[in-house]
Design a protein around this motif. Sequence first.
Motif, short mmCIF file in Angstrom:
data_model
loop_
_atom_site.label_atom_id
_atom_site.label_comp_id
_atom_site.label_asym_id
_atom_site.label_seq_id
_atom_site.Cartn_x
_atom_site.Cartn_y
_atom_site.Cartn_z
N THR A 40 -3.58 63.38 -89.11
CA THR A 40 -4.04 63.99 -87.87
C THR A 40 -3.08 63.73 -86.70
O THR A 40 -2.74 64.66 -85.98
N ILE A 43 0.04 65.93 -87.15
CA ILE A 43 -0.23 67.33 -86.82
C ILE A 43 -0.36 67.49 -85.32
O ILE A 43 0.12 68.46 -84.74
N GLY A 44 -0.98 66.53 -84.67
CA GLY A 44 -1.10 66.56 -83.21
C GLY A 44 0.26 66.54 -82.54
O GLY A 44 0.51 67.27 -81.58
N ALA A 46 3.10 67.53 -83.93
CA ALA A 46 3.80 68.77 -84.29
C ALA A 46 3.29 69.95 -83.48
O ALA A 46 4.06 70.88 -83.19
N THR A 47 2.01 69.95 -83.10
CA THR A 47 1.46 71.08 -82.35
C THR A 47 1.56 70.89 -80.84
O THR A 47 1.11 71.74 -80.09
N GLY A 48 2.11 69.78 -80.41
CA GLY A 48 2.30 69.58 -78.98
C GLY A 48 1.20 68.78 -78.33
O GLY A 48 1.25 68.51 -77.14
N SER A 49 0.17 68.40 -79.07
CA SER A 49 -0.87 67.54 -78.51
C SER A 49 -0.31 66.13 -78.39
O SER A 49 0.71 65.80 -78.96
N PHE A 53 -5.46 64.71 -82.22
CA PHE A 53 -6.17 65.86 -81.65
C PHE A 53 -7.64 65.88 -82.05
O PHE A 53 -8.34 66.82 -81.75
N LEU A 71 -11.60 69.87 -87.33
CA LEU A 71 -10.27 69.98 -87.93
C LEU A 71 -9.89 68.72 -88.70
O LEU A 71 -9.32 68.80 -89.79
#
Length: 151
Positions: A40, A43-44, A46-49, A53, A71
Amino acid sequence: MLNGFKDFILRGNVISMAIGLAVGAAFTAVVTGFSTAFITPLIGLATGSVGDFSSAQFSVEGAIFPYGKFLAAAIAFLITAAVLYFGVVVPMAKVQNRFAKAEKVDIKAALRDCPRCYTEIPAIASRCAHCTSEIKPDSEALAVAGFPAQR
């Protein structure tokens, strides 16, 4: 009455199922922890969070929707399903295929009609049992049964 209940509880498949459920719950906890701790946040990032997230949410007219938790749970589920499939299902299928016995072919199962009297006869028959006409056996049925082809 209690003897029947005792027999039910001590039956092998009930105990195996209970052990399987306990191991499955522990495995799910491990995968959820791994997903929450490593996947998690990656992914956060990588997505800019900012890292995790799972606390992401939105609100509509005062109602809060924590979609980040969903998610995180979906990611944990996908990881659990992938590990179980590739770590248990695929290897077990290979083991079962290795030890599976070849099924016996029922040479009388494939049927066809006699060209003379139109009664059902086995596809490998060379003579009709009803009208005694000589018939050429079906070559495909002979091959499946393991018999040599006839001329």
